[in-house]
Write a protein that holds these residues in place. Structure first.
Motif, PDB file in Angstrom:
ATOM      1  N   ILE A   3      42.671   3.593  -1.905  1.00 35.97           N
ATOM      2  CA  ILE A   3      40.995   3.363  -1.582  1.00 35.97           C
ATOM      3  C   ILE A   3      41.208   3.542  -0.217  1.00 35.97           C
ATOM      4  O   ILE A   3      41.830   3.059   0.733  1.00 35.97           O
ATOM      5  CB  ILE A   3      40.917   1.897  -2.036  1.00 35.97           C
ATOM      6  N   LEU A   4      40.193   4.511   0.260  1.00 32.48           N
ATOM      7  CA  LEU A   4      39.832   4.816   1.714  1.00 32.48           C
ATOM      8  C   LEU A   4      38.786   3.720   1.945  1.00 32.48           C
ATOM      9  O   LEU A   4      37.773   3.747   1.488  1.00 32.48           O
ATOM     10  CB  LEU A   4      39.583   6.251   1.806  1.00 32.48           C
ATOM     11  N   ILE A   5      39.005   2.994   3.406  1.00 34.77           N
ATOM     12  CA  ILE A   5      37.669   2.210   3.893  1.00 34.77           C
ATOM     13  C   ILE A   5      37.507   2.879   5.277  1.00 34.77           C
ATOM     14  O   ILE A   5      38.345   2.989   5.947  1.00 34.77           O
ATOM     15  CB  ILE A   5      38.160   0.863   3.896  1.00 34.77           C
ATOM     16  N   THR A   6      36.194   3.100   5.617  1.00 35.54           N
ATOM     17  CA  THR A   6      35.903   3.797   6.692  1.00 35.54           C
ATOM     18  C   THR A   6      35.351   2.854   7.809  1.00 35.54           C
ATOM     19  O   THR A   6      34.874   1.715   7.498  1.00 35.54           O
ATOM     20  CB  THR A   6      34.851   5.093   6.801  1.00 35.54           C
ATOM     21  N   SER A  15      36.624  -7.054   6.496  1.00 36.60           N
ATOM     22  CA  SER A  15      36.003  -8.080   5.616  1.00 36.60           C
ATOM     23  C   SER A  15      36.164  -7.627   4.222  1.00 36.60           C
ATOM     24  O   SER A  15      36.714  -8.276   3.253  1.00 36.60           O
ATOM     25  CB  SER A  15      34.773  -8.697   5.508  1.00 36.60           C
ATOM     26  N   PHE A  16      35.748  -6.395   3.949  1.00 35.02           N
ATOM     27  CA  PHE A  16      35.937  -5.693   2.643  1.00 35.02           C
ATOM     28  C   PHE A  16      37.487  -5.594   2.091  1.00 35.02           C
ATOM     29  O   PHE A  16      37.871  -5.958   0.884  1.00 35.02           O
ATOM     30  CB  PHE A  16      35.332  -4.450   2.412  1.00 35.02           C
ATOM     31  N   THR A  34      40.099   4.360   8.440  1.00 36.94           N
ATOM     32  CA  THR A  34      39.661   5.632   9.412  1.00 36.94           C
ATOM     33  C   THR A  34      38.731   4.833  10.432  1.00 36.94           C
ATOM     34  O   THR A  34      38.091   3.905  10.214  1.00 36.94           O
ATOM     35  CB  THR A  34      39.022   6.696   8.953  1.00 36.94           C
ATOM     36  N   ASP A  35      38.796   5.138  11.568  1.00 37.48           N
ATOM     37  CA  ASP A  35      37.784   4.921  12.777  1.00 37.48           C
ATOM     38  C   ASP A  35      37.567   5.879  13.630  1.00 37.48           C
ATOM     39  O   ASP A  35      38.704   6.799  13.632  1.00 37.48           O
ATOM     40  CB  ASP A  35      37.950   3.679  13.343  1.00 37.48           C
ATOM     41  N   ILE A  36      36.601   6.199  14.479  1.00 43.58           N
ATOM     42  CA  ILE A  36      36.543   7.215  15.331  1.00 43.58           C
ATOM     43  C   ILE A  36      37.149   6.643  16.634  1.00 43.58           C
ATOM     44  O   ILE A  36      37.240   7.557  17.497  1.00 43.58           O
ATOM     45  CB  ILE A  36      34.915   7.561  15.637  1.00 43.58           C
ATOM     46  N   GLU A  77      41.534   7.758  -4.406  1.00 38.28           N
ATOM     47  CA  GLU A  77      40.659   7.869  -5.616  1.00 38.28           C
ATOM     48  C   GLU A  77      39.372   7.457  -5.436  1.00 38.28           C
ATOM     49  O   GLU A  77      38.503   8.055  -6.216  1.00 38.28           O
ATOM     50  CB  GLU A  77      41.475   6.840  -6.528  1.00 38.28           C
ATOM     51  N   LEU A  78      39.061   6.655  -4.391  1.00 40.74           N
ATOM     52  CA  LEU A  78      37.823   6.266  -4.065  1.00 40.74           C
ATOM     53  C   LEU A  78      37.627   5.905  -2.745  1.00 40.74           C
ATOM     54  O   LEU A  78      38.576   5.130  -2.063  1.00 40.74           O
ATOM     55  CB  LEU A  78      37.011   5.072  -5.178  1.00 40.74           C
ATOM     56  N   ALA A  79      36.461   6.014  -2.331  1.00 38.64           N
ATOM     57  CA  ALA A  79      35.999   5.509  -0.684  1.00 38.64           C
ATOM     58  C   ALA A  79      35.062   4.651  -0.562  1.00 38.64           C
ATOM     59  O   ALA A  79      34.030   4.639  -1.435  1.00 38.64           O
ATOM     60  CB  ALA A  79      35.572   7.038   0.060  1.00 38.64           C
ATOM     61  N   VAL A  80      35.290   3.593   0.169  1.00 33.33           N
ATOM     62  CA  VAL A  80      34.002   2.632   0.753  1.00 33.33           C
ATOM     63  C   VAL A  80      33.777   3.037   2.025  1.00 33.33           C
ATOM     64  O   VAL A  80      34.560   3.115   3.055  1.00 33.33           O
ATOM     65  CB  VAL A  80      34.879   1.270   0.476  1.00 33.33           C
ATOM     66  N   ILE A  81      32.540   3.416   2.069  1.00 31.26           N
ATOM     67  CA  ILE A  81      31.754   3.865   3.175  1.00 31.26           C
ATOM     68  C   ILE A  81      30.866   2.633   3.911  1.00 31.26           C
ATOM     69  O   ILE A  81      29.825   2.605   3.050  1.00 31.26           O
ATOM     70  CB  ILE A  81      30.957   5.368   2.945  1.00 31.26           C
TER      71      ILE A  81
END
Length: 354
Positions: A3-6, A15-16, A34-36, A77-81
């Motif tokens: 899982i990708l969390i941005t 927290s997620f 990820t982060d900028i 598989e899925l991303a949390v934006i």
């Protein structure tokens, strides 16, 4: 599951992640962040994330090439934006059918509406669900309309953005002018009647046209409140987990109107914020198109919206698709601070002041 969390520099994405790693037993999760900002603390929290990456901002032309490569190479598989501007960008690309993996996102029409608090307020105005408000540009010279409608005691903030951006309780015109001058980054302001009551939140999970899960909470105090003139930093330090079906009904009425206005599908995760007047009537102050920072406190109390999101995107056949309002033990509160896991306890257990 991979899982990708941005936006892992912010408290909400972390927290997620904690909600999945600490409070979920659905599957074994491998989380990627990820982060900028290369200084973002979440990039270096190896106990939460298997791997992390610095990426361009969502508005940069290199953003999508970098994200697509990252997702493909790591088998995401899925991303949390979660950052608001990324939600907007992913919703825009979703509309064109070009997402590189699964993600729970509102329609673009709904996302663009809700990030503008003035437009949202205008649409809900005739339903008596929002406070009396006046939107104005920072170049406005004559504030007579604002004070005539709201009196000399009102709340002002940016029409866009989160964490109480540009917000202050105003009691005279000099204070308003000074506040505008020291917030040069804010172009549009929204002035609203001052509401002295409880600060409430209703979390709402929609999926494929149905409302599936809701839960309510009260924000009481904020982390580092003293550094903000408004006392609001957007990061709750003390709150209550509540059972308030009437509040949920009000949130549903508002969302129904907004879905109808935009033509958007009932799909996505939303946090409806309320403030009560002196008589206890709640008014909607904003609606976030994402989770908020104390989502792990809901998870600790048994309302794991992070797990719900993942199970729905994973097409879990055992997920109960009947509507449910999460209910908590009476008197349940949470305490939070920077770099600490939340504490859940009964409010009656608070240590008395000597």
């Amino acid at each position: 599951m991979r899982i990708l969390i941005t936006g892992v520099g912010g408290p909400t994405p972390r927290s997620f992640a904690i909600s999945l790693k600490k409070y979920s037993f659905y599957k074994r999760f491998e989380l990627f962040g990820t982060d900028i900002n290369p200084l973002a603390v979440g990039l270096y929290q190896n106990e939460l994330f298997n791997a992390t990456f610095v990426v361009p901002s969502a508005s940069h032309p290199d953003y999508w090439p970098a994200m697509r490569e990252l997702i493909a190479e790591n088998g995401i598989e899925l991303a949390v934006i979660l950052p608001e501007m990324e939600v907007m960008e992913w919703s825009r690309v979703k509309e064109a059918g070009g997402l590189p993996c699964k993600a729970l996102l509102p329609d673009y029409s709904m996302a663009t509406l809700l990030v503008d608090k003035a437009k949202m307020t205008d649409i809900l105005d005739d339903m008596n669900l929002v406070p009396k408000s006046v939107a104005f540009h920072r170049d406005l010279k004559d504030f007579s309309e604002v004070f005539a409608k709201l009196g000399e005691n009102f709340w002002v903030r940016s029409t866009k953005g989160t964490s109480g951006l540009g917000s202050l309780r105003v009691e005279d015109e000099n204070a308003l002018r000074n506040w505008i001058s020291i917030n040069p980054g804010v172009e549009e302001f929204l002035a609203s009647q001052f509401l002295p009551g409880r600060n409430l939140a209703c979390k709402m999970l929609y999926f494929n046209g149905k409302l599936l899960r809701t839960a309510c909470a009260e924000r009481v105090n904020y982390i580092m409140a003293k550094v903000a003139p408004s006392g609001i930093t957007g990061n709750t330090s003390f709150g209550r987990l509540l059972n308030e079906p009437a509040l949920v009904d009000t949130a549903i009425s508002a969302m129904d109107r907004l879905f109808e206005h935009t033509g958007a599908a009932r799909h996505g995760f939303f946090t409806v914020d309320f403030k009560e007047d002196a008589a206890g009537k709640p008014y909607i102050t904003e609606i976030n198109v994402r989770h908020v920072a104390f989502t792990q406190c809901f998870s600790a109390g048994g309302a794991n919206f992070a797990e719900d999101t993942v199970r729905l995107l994973d097409n879990d056949p055992d997920f109960d698709l009947d509507y449910r309002m999460y209910e908590f033990e009476k008197g349940l509160i949470f305490l939070r601070d920077v770099d600490s896991l939340p504490i859940l306890m009964k409010e009656s257990e608070l240590i008395a002041k000597r």
